[in-house]
Design an enzyme around this catalytic site. Structure first.
Site, PDB file in Angstrom:
ATOM      1  N   SER A   1      -2.759  -0.909   9.262  1.00  0.00           N
ATOM      2  CA  SER A   1      -3.738  -0.584  10.345  1.00  0.00           C
ATOM      3  C   SER A   1      -5.080  -1.514  10.085  1.00  0.00           C
ATOM      4  O   SER A   1      -6.133  -1.519  10.613  1.00  0.00           O
ATOM      5  CB  SER A   1      -4.123   0.780  10.451  1.00  0.00           C
ATOM      6  OG  SER A   1      -4.528   1.409   9.439  1.00  0.00           O
TER       7      SER A   1
ATOM      8  N   GLN B   1       0.896  -1.224  -0.049  1.00  0.00           N
ATOM      9  CA  GLN B   1       0.049  -0.063   0.045  1.00  0.00           C
ATOM     10  C   GLN B   1       0.915   1.128   0.007  1.00  0.00           C
ATOM     11  O   GLN B   1       0.385   2.092  -0.232  1.00  0.00           O
ATOM     12  CB  GLN B   1      -0.837   0.182   1.093  1.00  0.00           C
ATOM     13  CG  GLN B   1      -2.014  -1.189   1.368  1.00  0.00           C
ATOM     14  CD  GLN B   1      -2.541  -1.251   2.725  1.00  0.00           C
ATOM     15  OE1 GLN B   1      -3.599  -0.549   2.802  1.00  0.00           O
ATOM     16  NE2 GLN B   1      -1.878  -1.945   3.696  1.00  0.00           N
ATOM     17  N   ASN B   2       2.366   1.208   0.123  1.00  0.00           N
ATOM     18  CA  ASN B   2       3.058   2.222   0.479  1.00  0.00           C
ATOM     19  C   ASN B   2       3.517   2.670  -1.040  1.00  0.00           C
ATOM     20  O   ASN B   2       3.700   2.075  -1.898  1.00  0.00           O
ATOM     21  CB  ASN B   2       4.249   1.730   1.008  1.00  0.00           C
ATOM     22  CG  ASN B   2       3.941   1.152   2.329  1.00  0.00           C
ATOM     23  OD1 ASN B   2       3.088   1.588   3.055  1.00  0.00           O
ATOM     24  ND2 ASN B   2       4.647   0.527   3.024  1.00  0.00           N
TER      25      ASN B   2
ATOM     26  N   HIS C   1      -1.131   1.267  -4.500  1.00  0.00           N
ATOM     27  CA  HIS C   1      -1.582   2.754  -4.342  1.00  0.00           C
ATOM     28  C   HIS C   1      -0.733   3.707  -5.025  1.00  0.00           C
ATOM     29  O   HIS C   1      -0.979   5.049  -4.851  1.00  0.00           O
ATOM     30  CB  HIS C   1      -1.769   3.238  -2.774  1.00  0.00           C
ATOM     31  CG  HIS C   1      -2.910   2.456  -2.333  1.00  0.00           C
ATOM     32  ND1 HIS C   1      -3.004   2.405  -0.689  1.00  0.00           N
ATOM     33  CD2 HIS C   1      -3.894   1.856  -2.401  1.00  0.00           C
ATOM     34  CE1 HIS C   1      -3.955   1.654  -0.362  1.00  0.00           C
ATOM     35  NE2 HIS C   1      -4.509   1.226  -1.236  1.00  0.00           N
TER      36      HIS C   1
ATOM     37  N   ASP D   1       6.335   4.558  -1.385  1.00  0.00           N
ATOM     38  CA  ASP D   1       7.813   5.233  -1.101  1.00  0.00           C
ATOM     39  C   ASP D   1       8.773   4.375  -1.882  1.00  0.00           C
ATOM     40  O   ASP D   1      10.050   5.051  -1.893  1.00  0.00           O
ATOM     41  CB  ASP D   1       8.139   5.137   0.330  1.00  0.00           C
ATOM     42  CG  ASP D   1       7.934   3.702   1.185  1.00  0.00           C
ATOM     43  OD1 ASP D   1       7.414   3.643   2.089  1.00  0.00           O
ATOM     44  OD2 ASP D   1       8.274   2.660   0.315  1.00  0.00           O
TER      45      ASP D   1
ATOM     46  N   CYS E   1      -0.212  12.827 -16.435  1.00  0.00           N
ATOM     47  CA  CYS E   1      -0.946  14.086 -16.781  1.00  0.00           C
ATOM     48  C   CYS E   1      -2.413  13.704 -16.219  1.00  0.00           C
ATOM     49  O   CYS E   1      -3.081  12.457 -16.431  1.00  0.00           O
ATOM     50  CB  CYS E   1      -1.067  14.116 -18.314  1.00  0.00           C
ATOM     51  SG  CYS E   1      -2.405  15.539 -18.722  1.00  0.00           S
TER      52      CYS E   1
HETATM   53  C1  BV8 Z   1     -11.727   2.318  -3.777  1.00  0.00           C
HETATM   54  C2  BV8 Z   1      -2.370   6.909  -1.422  1.00  0.00           C
HETATM   55  C3  BV8 Z   1     -13.537   2.064  -4.990  1.00  0.00           C
HETATM   56  C4  BV8 Z   1      -2.526   8.275  -0.920  1.00  0.00           C
HETATM   57  C5  BV8 Z   1      -3.909   5.821  -0.305  1.00  0.00           C
HETATM   58  C6  BV8 Z   1     -16.150   6.647   1.710  1.00  0.00           C
HETATM   59  C7  BV8 Z   1     -16.059   7.492   0.708  1.00  0.00           C
HETATM   60  C8  BV8 Z   1     -15.118   7.290  -0.037  1.00  0.00           C
HETATM   61  C9  BV8 Z   1     -14.329   5.991  -0.189  1.00  0.00           C
HETATM   62  C10 BV8 Z   1     -14.479   5.025   1.047  1.00  0.00           C
HETATM   63  C11 BV8 Z   1     -15.509   5.399   1.861  1.00  0.00           C
HETATM   64  N1  BV8 Z   1     -15.275   4.400   2.696  1.00  0.00           N
HETATM   65  C12 BV8 Z   1     -14.685   3.493   2.370  1.00  0.00           C
HETATM   66  C13 BV8 Z   1     -13.891   3.982   1.075  1.00  0.00           C
HETATM   67  C14 BV8 Z   1     -13.162   3.385   0.498  1.00  0.00           C
HETATM   68  C15 BV8 Z   1     -11.769   4.136   0.705  1.00  0.00           C
HETATM   69  C16 BV8 Z   1     -11.334   3.716   1.947  1.00  0.00           C
HETATM   70  O1  BV8 Z   1     -10.935   2.453   2.479  1.00  0.00           O
HETATM   71  N2  BV8 Z   1     -11.390   4.565   3.097  1.00  0.00           N
HETATM   72  C17 BV8 Z   1     -11.066   4.366   4.372  1.00  0.00           C
HETATM   73  C18 BV8 Z   1     -10.151   5.691   4.937  1.00  0.00           C
HETATM   74  C19 BV8 Z   1     -12.281   4.183   5.025  1.00  0.00           C
HETATM   75  N3  BV8 Z   1     -10.786   3.310  -0.311  1.00  0.00           N
HETATM   76  C20 BV8 Z   1     -10.633   3.785  -1.517  1.00  0.00           C
HETATM   77  O2  BV8 Z   1     -11.028   4.687  -1.832  1.00  0.00           O
HETATM   78  C21 BV8 Z   1      -9.733   2.905  -2.469  1.00  0.00           C
HETATM   79  N4  BV8 Z   1     -10.434   2.948  -3.678  1.00  0.00           N
HETATM   80  O3  BV8 Z   1     -12.175   1.869  -2.774  1.00  0.00           O
HETATM   81  O4  BV8 Z   1     -12.242   2.499  -5.005  1.00  0.00           O
HETATM   82  C22 BV8 Z   1     -14.069   2.510  -6.139  1.00  0.00           C
HETATM   83  C23 BV8 Z   1     -15.262   1.910  -6.849  1.00  0.00           C
HETATM   84  C24 BV8 Z   1     -15.731   2.463  -7.710  1.00  0.00           C
HETATM   85  C25 BV8 Z   1     -15.642   3.895  -8.136  1.00  0.00           C
HETATM   86  C26 BV8 Z   1     -14.860   4.573  -7.641  1.00  0.00           C
HETATM   87  C27 BV8 Z   1     -13.917   3.894  -6.421  1.00  0.00           C
HETATM   88  C28 BV8 Z   1      -8.580   3.812  -2.698  1.00  0.00           C
HETATM   89  C29 BV8 Z   1      -7.632   3.479  -1.368  1.00  0.00           C
HETATM   90  C30 BV8 Z   1      -6.346   4.194  -1.636  1.00  0.00           C
HETATM   91  C31 BV8 Z   1      -5.946   5.367  -0.923  1.00  0.00           C
HETATM   92  N5  BV8 Z   1      -4.889   5.671  -0.939  1.00  0.00           N
HETATM   93  N6  BV8 Z   1      -2.749   5.905  -0.395  1.00  0.00           N
HETATM   94  C32 BV8 Z   1      -0.947   8.719  -0.402  1.00  0.00           C
HETATM   95  O5  BV8 Z   1      -0.384   7.601   0.145  1.00  0.00           O
HETATM   96  O6  BV8 Z   1      -0.853   9.856  -0.490  1.00  0.00           O
HETATM   97  S1  BV8 Z   1      -4.203   5.026   1.304  1.00  0.00           S
HETATM   98  C33 BV8 Z   1      -2.988   5.405   2.295  1.00  0.00           C
HETATM   99  O7  BV8 Z   1      -3.549   5.087   3.536  1.00  0.00           O
HETATM  100  C34 BV8 Z   1      -1.931   4.556   2.368  1.00  0.00           C
HETATM  101  O8  BV8 Z   1      -1.166   4.147   1.045  1.00  0.00           O
HETATM  102  C35 BV8 Z   1      -2.047   3.430   3.407  1.00  0.00           C
HETATM  103  O9  BV8 Z   1      -2.598   2.368   2.396  1.00  0.00           O
HETATM  104  C36 BV8 Z   1      -3.313   3.994   3.972  1.00  0.00           C
HETATM  105  C37 BV8 Z   1      -2.803   3.869   5.471  1.00  0.00           C
HETATM  106  O10 BV8 Z   1      -2.803   2.684   5.936  1.00  0.00           O
HETATM  107  P1  BV8 Z   1      -1.715   1.656   6.557  1.00  0.00           P
HETATM  108  O11 BV8 Z   1      -0.541   1.562   5.416  1.00  0.00           O
HETATM  109  O12 BV8 Z   1      -2.127   0.702   6.998  1.00  0.00           O
HETATM  110  O13 BV8 Z   1      -0.883   2.961   7.571  1.00  0.00           O
HETATM  111  P2  BV8 Z   1      -1.548   3.298   8.804  1.00  0.00           P
HETATM  112  O14 BV8 Z   1      -0.772   4.682   9.245  1.00  0.00           O
HETATM  113  O15 BV8 Z   1      -3.087   3.362   8.751  1.00  0.00           O
HETATM  114  O16 BV8 Z   1      -1.178   2.288   9.769  1.00  0.00           O
HETATM  115  C38 BV8 Z   1       0.187   1.756   9.970  1.00  0.00           C
HETATM  116  C39 BV8 Z   1       0.190   0.726  10.962  1.00  0.00           C
HETATM  117  O17 BV8 Z   1       1.591   0.124  11.088  1.00  0.00           O
HETATM  118  C40 BV8 Z   1      -0.440   1.137  12.242  1.00  0.00           C
HETATM  119  O18 BV8 Z   1      -1.300  -0.045  12.637  1.00  0.00           O
HETATM  120  C41 BV8 Z   1       0.894   0.972  13.138  1.00  0.00           C
HETATM  121  O19 BV8 Z   1       0.580   0.494  14.454  1.00  0.00           O
HETATM  122  C42 BV8 Z   1       1.758  -0.009  12.557  1.00  0.00           C
HETATM  123  N7  BV8 Z   1       3.101   0.343  12.682  1.00  0.00           N
HETATM  124  C43 BV8 Z   1       3.897   1.431  13.034  1.00  0.00           C
HETATM  125  N8  BV8 Z   1       5.051   1.375  13.166  1.00  0.00           N
HETATM  126  C44 BV8 Z   1       5.410  -0.012  12.929  1.00  0.00           C
HETATM  127  C45 BV8 Z   1       4.082  -0.637  12.489  1.00  0.00           C
HETATM  128  N9  BV8 Z   1       4.114  -1.981  12.388  1.00  0.00           N
HETATM  129  C46 BV8 Z   1       5.352  -2.772  12.423  1.00  0.00           C
HETATM  130  N10 BV8 Z   1       6.396  -2.008  12.588  1.00  0.00           N
HETATM  131  C47 BV8 Z   1       6.560  -0.716  12.643  1.00  0.00           C
HETATM  132  N11 BV8 Z   1       7.874  -0.310  13.046  1.00  0.00           N
END
Ligand code: BV8
Length: 249
Positions: A195, A96-97, A114, A99, A122
């Site tokens: 997460s 999902q990263n 992602h 980077d 573009c």
């Molecule tokens: C889609 C690019 C369908 C951005 C990212 C309501 C309205 C609109 C959409 C939705 C909605 N409800 C649900 C949705 C779907 C939506 C979604 O899931 N929203 C969430 C917020 C509820 N998903 C989408 O929109 C996806 N598309 O569904 O399309 C569709 C169908 C028809 C027509 C149109 C569309 C697209 C999702 C992609 C979004 N883009 N990234 C950018 O990076 O700038 S997501 C972005 O956030 C990241 O890429 C990453 O995936 C996400 C964060 O998640 P994590 O990677 O898990 O990171 P997080 O910080 O949350 O957690 C880190 C974890 O690591 C923690 O648990 C922590 O404890 C742990 N940790 C920390 N340190 C360590 C560790 N673990 C181990 N070792 C360590 N050292």
């Protein structure tokens, strides 16, 4: 910690999130509590956000491009790259990263679900996405040179999948094919540093379980979907992965 039983018949599907890059110094989304400069990330990283304020969005991504400078993969990335050397096409790494650190660590079988932070495209024409490390110094919004040459104005955008945007259908095809192929053998699904809040990635574990996978989550703390996994290993991925995968990364 006893390493996972991985032998020449094991297929491993890995899903990583922002947590695996934390030990490389890249803040996770949860670190910011889902916020950036008091903007909700879902608003900035969205088509509506780009439409409303492309300069704000380019400031967000320019700052994250700057944040990548000097950043190196950590032992967790290296352990996953070592695993690919052992398994070859019996491993697929879905991240999902954005980077690029898995590729920097040597992983080649990577799907950037992602998108990629140092790639732009573009927002209008179908020119291929291209490598772009420019931060546009947070002051300007770049325009597409090819559209300009045709006398049209079109903005460049980061080659990132924003919230509310579809993922690349080809990625789903490759993940499903890998899972079906793995279902006939010993199939491990390993999620790391995520997460479990963002769909559709958060539901991959359910599909893997239905196909008979033994599912593992390695995370710093319990995730939203921890209960969907057979096993949960709490800890930093840079420490846990080398032990769990039995590599000297
Ligand atoms: C889609 C690019 C369908 C951005 C990212 C309501 C309205 C609109 C959409 C939705 C909605 N409800 C649900 C949705 C779907 C939506 C979604 O899931 N929203 C969430 C917020 C509820 N998903 C989408 O929109 C996806 N598309 O569904 O399309 C569709 C169908 C028809 C027509 C149109 C569309 C697209 C999702 C992609 C979004 N883009 N990234 C950018 O990076 O700038 S997501 C972005 O956030 C990241 O890429 C990453 O995936 C996400 C964060 O998640 P994590 O990677 O898990 O990171 P997080 O910080 O949350 O957690 C880190 C974890 O690591 C923690 O648990 C922590 O404890 C742990 N940790 C920390 N340190 C360590 C560790 N673990 C181990 N070792 C360590 N050292």
């Amino acid at each position: 910690m006893k390493p996972l039983a991985i032998d020449e018949s094991t297929h491993v599907l890995v899903l990583t999130g922002a947590g695996v890059s934390k030990e490389s110094g890249i803040p996770t989304f949860r670190d910011a509590g889902g916020l950036w400069e008091n903007h909700r990330v879902e608003e900035v990283a969205s088509p509506a956000g780009f439409e409303a304020d492309p300069l704000l969005v380019w400031r967000f991504y320019g700052q994250r491009r700057r944040g990548l400078r000097g950043v190196l993969p950590n032992a967790g990335h290296r352990a996953l790259a070592d695993l690919e050397k052992r398994l070859g096409d019996r491993m697929l790494l879905v991240t999902q990263n954005v980077d690029g650190l898995h590729a920097a660590a040597g992983s080649t079988r990577v799907l950037e679900l992602h998108g990629n932070l140092t790639t732009s495209r573009c927002s209008r024409c179908d020119r291929a996405p291209f490598e772009d490390h420019d931060t546009y110094d947070g002051q300007r919004v770049p325009a597409c040179g090819e559209c300009h040459a045709r006398g049209e104005l079109a903005l460049l955008r980061p080659h990132i999948v924003w919230f509310g945007e579809r993922l690349d259908p080809d990625h789903f095809v490759r993940i499903e094919r890998f899972m079906r192929n793995a279902a006939g053998a010993r199939f491990l699904f390993l999620a790391v540093g995520t997460s479990g809040l963002v769909e559709p990635a958060a539901s991959f574990v359910d599909a893997a379980r239905r196909l008979g996978a033994e599912t593992w989550l390695v995370n710093f703390e319990r995730a939203a979907n921890t209960d969907a996994f057979h096993h949960f290993v709490e800890g930093p991925s840079g420490v846990v992965l080398p032990e769990l995968l039995g590599s000297s990364a």
